[in-house]
Design an enzyme around this catalytic site. Structure first.
Site, mmCIF file in Angstrom:
data_model
loop_
_atom_site.group_PDB
_atom_site.id
_atom_site.type_symbol
_atom_site.label_atom_id
_atom_site.label_comp_id
_atom_site.label_asym_id
_atom_site.label_seq_id
_atom_site.Cartn_x
_atom_site.Cartn_y
_atom_site.Cartn_z
ATOM 1 N N GLU A 256 -7.334 -7.641 10.310
ATOM 2 C CA GLU A 256 -5.915 -7.323 10.528
ATOM 3 C C GLU A 256 -5.886 -6.175 11.514
ATOM 4 O O GLU A 256 -6.315 -5.069 11.188
ATOM 5 C CB GLU A 256 -5.251 -6.913 9.198
ATOM 6 C CG GLU A 256 -5.247 -7.994 8.130
ATOM 7 C CD GLU A 256 -4.261 -9.117 8.400
ATOM 8 O OE1 GLU A 256 -3.528 -9.040 9.416
ATOM 9 O OE2 GLU A 256 -4.230 -10.072 7.613
ATOM 10 N N CYS A 290 1.671 -1.269 11.536
ATOM 11 C CA CYS A 290 1.099 -2.308 12.399
ATOM 12 C C CYS A 290 2.170 -3.288 12.843
ATOM 13 O O CYS A 290 2.190 -3.706 13.992
ATOM 14 C CB CYS A 290 -0.043 -3.024 11.687
ATOM 15 S SG CYS A 290 0.402 -3.675 10.080
HETATM 16 P P1 NAD Z 1 -9.447 2.331 13.273
HETATM 17 O O1 NAD Z 1 -9.854 1.038 13.861
HETATM 18 O O2 NAD Z 1 -9.716 3.569 14.034
HETATM 19 O O3 NAD Z 1 -10.120 2.555 11.846
HETATM 20 C C1 NAD Z 1 -9.998 1.589 10.812
HETATM 21 C C2 NAD Z 1 -11.202 1.709 9.891
HETATM 22 O O4 NAD Z 1 -12.374 1.292 10.595
HETATM 23 C C3 NAD Z 1 -11.489 3.111 9.376
HETATM 24 O O5 NAD Z 1 -11.857 3.026 8.018
HETATM 25 C C4 NAD Z 1 -12.675 3.541 10.225
HETATM 26 O O6 NAD Z 1 -13.483 4.513 9.594
HETATM 27 C C5 NAD Z 1 -13.420 2.229 10.371
HETATM 28 N N1 NAD Z 1 -14.341 2.171 11.519
HETATM 29 C C6 NAD Z 1 -14.390 2.964 12.619
HETATM 30 N N2 NAD Z 1 -15.371 2.554 13.444
HETATM 31 C C7 NAD Z 1 -15.955 1.476 12.853
HETATM 32 C C8 NAD Z 1 -17.000 0.581 13.243
HETATM 33 N N3 NAD Z 1 -17.646 0.725 14.398
HETATM 34 N N4 NAD Z 1 -17.306 -0.427 12.411
HETATM 35 C C9 NAD Z 1 -16.646 -0.609 11.252
HETATM 36 N N5 NAD Z 1 -15.638 0.193 10.830
HETATM 37 C C10 NAD Z 1 -15.303 1.230 11.630
HETATM 38 O O7 NAD Z 1 -7.890 2.163 12.945
HETATM 39 P P2 NAD Z 1 -6.876 3.251 12.417
HETATM 40 O O8 NAD Z 1 -6.611 4.220 13.550
HETATM 41 O O9 NAD Z 1 -7.346 3.766 11.117
HETATM 42 O O10 NAD Z 1 -5.563 2.384 12.159
HETATM 43 C C11 NAD Z 1 -4.582 2.156 13.130
HETATM 44 C C12 NAD Z 1 -4.691 0.771 13.715
HETATM 45 O O11 NAD Z 1 -4.723 -0.187 12.660
HETATM 46 C C13 NAD Z 1 -3.501 0.368 14.571
HETATM 47 O O12 NAD Z 1 -3.947 -0.328 15.701
HETATM 48 C C14 NAD Z 1 -2.713 -0.574 13.674
HETATM 49 O O13 NAD Z 1 -1.885 -1.491 14.353
HETATM 50 C C15 NAD Z 1 -3.799 -1.231 12.921
HETATM 51 N N6 NAD Z 1 -3.311 -1.766 11.656
HETATM 52 C C16 NAD Z 1 -3.214 -3.123 11.514
HETATM 53 C C17 NAD Z 1 -2.702 -3.661 10.351
HETATM 54 C C18 NAD Z 1 -2.572 -5.144 10.173
HETATM 55 O O14 NAD Z 1 -2.354 -5.580 9.048
HETATM 56 N N7 NAD Z 1 -2.684 -5.940 11.219
HETATM 57 C C19 NAD Z 1 -2.296 -2.815 9.322
HETATM 58 C C20 NAD Z 1 -2.416 -1.443 9.495
HETATM 59 C C21 NAD Z 1 -2.931 -0.928 10.667
#
Ligand code: NAD
Length: 484
Positions: A256, A290
């Site tokens: 997501e 999101c």
């Molecule tokens: P992010 O991608 O920076 O982090 C998300 C998670 O991934 C965190 O737990 C982080 O520690 C982990 N992570 C970081 N690097 C990683 C790697 N290399 N491998 C695996 N995991 C890793 O996102 P964010 O800043 O926490 O959230 C904001 C983003 O999330 C926005 O783009 C938003 O649109 C999206 N979002 C999408 C949905 C949806 O349902 N589509 C819902 C909420 C947020």
């Protein structure tokens, strides 16, 4: 070990310490990291930073627990999930306050509903079933389709709805017989750690572990041979890393990811009546949603009156600390995002775009506050229209022709959600049907439910959460052919 720690009354704010939940135990970590209160910009608490070895232990415990958890009946697993919802309910007030403290969102309008919805969803999902299907039967044989659990699920969650998005994964994964390790965002680990602590009172050891720490834990999970599936919510950029890393072990993935949702307000829309929903669709959770409205398209015939009324509604809101009951707009959650949103403001100003509200950050103010900012009719190719701002800035963009605005809405690598607003529902639905998105709302906003699939098209997602379709993705379709 330390289940005595759960003796806080529901109304108390839990002041820590926080523990990892591994193999049914609350576990300390040698290292910790600071979790900030975004309303003050000061340290709220220390969270345990799990080592790679501790994550290994959590995964091993989940693998061990899978043997007995996966063979329970649906009814038995339902009873555990309901007991978990009951245990969380006792801590509901405390969890909501903690969520506001670490995430920044207003307590009454955002944090309490998030905790309530999470608990309610556990209960509702617990009652769902995925029965064995008979796909063919004749005189000589019968063919059954079973939906068997996958194994250990690795859940990786973001900071915008840290509780809800974790529980969206927990409930269906556990119901269908999987075990789980959750890695919350380093920006918002605390409430998830508390959910994990409470889970240890209820579930058999290893069924649900919570391991906080730095981003480096993510790749360890996505490459791990004993994790069968990654259920990821976060940015598209990180999601691409997840896809690459998961290839080595052919993991199942639900992703997501980011979005740049358009709202199209039709020429015949009762736009005035829709303004509160459009405003909160864009600015709710300080725009860190999101499926938030990130591009608001309005027809030229009423554009000027619309902007004036939208600004007027925005002026009635109060920005501040989410614990203040009068506050309706909280801070941006973290300094990294604050700096990203500032870049959008800088770009808007550098390109001479018209800011009709907000736009100036009070540098003297503590916390990560960015005022609600409304940009009037920036060019289609501008940064604020093309990229995901994920903050409290909304561009209101003029269109003349419905076919043209559909093309503009679809001209994006993202395809998460969208919305269409119009008096003629049939015409609005026809437009909605042409949007290249995973979800689209017509004359309503952000309605969700346990039987409603939620997911993204294009680079916004792979698979769905929620709904029967989402639950199926925690299972392996296994065809059993039996000769009579
Ligand atoms: P992010 O991608 O920076 O982090 C998300 C998670 O991934 C965190 O737990 C982080 O520690 C982990 N992570 C970081 N690097 C990683 C790697 N290399 N491998 C695996 N995991 C890793 O996102 P964010 O800043 O926490 O959230 C904001 C983003 O999330 C926005 O783009 C938003 O649109 C999206 N979002 C999408 C949905 C949806 O349902 N589509 C819902 C909420 C947020």
């Amino acid at each position: 070990m330390k289940n005595a720690l759960l003796t806080t009354k529901s109304s108390d704010v839990f002041s820590g310490p926080y523990y990892l939940s591994i193999a049914g135990e609350l576990v300390e970590a040698d290292q910790s990291f600071d979790v900030m209160n975004p309303a003050s910009g000061r340290v709220l608490a220390k969270a345990p930073a799990a080592t790679a070895q501790q994550l290994e232990e959590a995964i091993a415990a989940a693998k061990g627990a899978f043997k007995s958890w996966s063979v329970l009946t649906y009814d038995e697993r339902e009873a555990y999930l309901v007991a978990y919802a009951d245990a969380l309910q006792e801590h509901r007030d405390e969890l909501a306050v903690l969520l506001t403290l670490e995430q920044g969102k207003p307590l009454k309008t955002m944090a309490e509903p998030e905790v309530d919805q999470s608990i309610s969803w556990i209960r509702q999902i617990a009652a769902r079933r995925i029965p064995v299907e008979i796909v063919e039967e004749n005189d000589s044989h019968i063919v059954e389709l079973h939906h068997t659990p996958l194994g250990v699920i690795g859940a990786i969650t973001p900071w915008n709805f840290p509780v809800l998005l974790a529980l969206w994964k927990v409930a269906p994964a556990l119901l269908t017989g999987n075990t789980m390790v959750i890695k919350p965002s380093p920006f918002t680990p605390l409430t998830t750690l508390r959910f994990g602590q409470i889970a240890q009172q209820v579930f058999p050891a290893g069924v649900l572990s919570v391991v906080s720490g730095g981003n480096e834990l993510g790749p360890q999970m996505t490459a791990h041979p004993d994790i069968a599936k990654i259920s990821f919510t976060g940015s598209t950029e990180t999601g691409k890393h997840v896809i690459r890393s998961a290839a080595g072990t052919v993991k199942r993935l639900t992703l997501e990811m980011g979005g740049n949702d358009a709202a199209i307000v039709m020429p015949d829309a009762d736009w005035n009546a829709a303004i509160p929903q459009l405003f909160w669709g864009a600015i709710g959770n300080s725009g860190q949603w999101c499926v938030g409205i990130k591009r608001l398209y309005v027809h030229r015939s009423y554009h000027e009156e619309f902007v004036a009324a939208f600004v007027d509604y925005a002026r009635q809101q109060k920005m501040g600390d989410g614990l203040d009951p009068k506050v309706t707009v909280g801070p941006v959650q973290n300094k990294m995002q604050f700096d990203k949103v500032r870049e959008f403001l800088d770009d808007i100003k550098a390109n001479g775009q018209r800011i009709v509200l907000g736009g100036e950050i009070d540098e003297a103010r503590e916390g990560y506050f960015i005022p609600v900012t409304i940009v009037d009719n920036p060019p289609e190719q501008s940064k604020i229209v093309q990229e995901e701002q994920f903050g409290p800035i909304v561009p209101i963009i003029v269109y003349d022709d419905v076919d043209d605005v559909i093309d503009r809405a679809n001209d994006s690598p993202f395809g998460l959600g969208g919305s269409v607003w119009g008096r003629d529902t049939k015409a609005a639905v026809a437009v909605a049907n042409r949007l290249e998105t995973g979800m689209v709302w017509v004359n309503e906003m952000h309605t969700q439910g346990v039987d409603i699939p939620f997911g993204g098209h294009k680079q916004s997602g792979v698979g769905t959460e929620g709904g029967h379709e989402g639950r199926l993705l925690f299972t392996n379709p296994k065809t059993v052919l039996i000769k009579k």
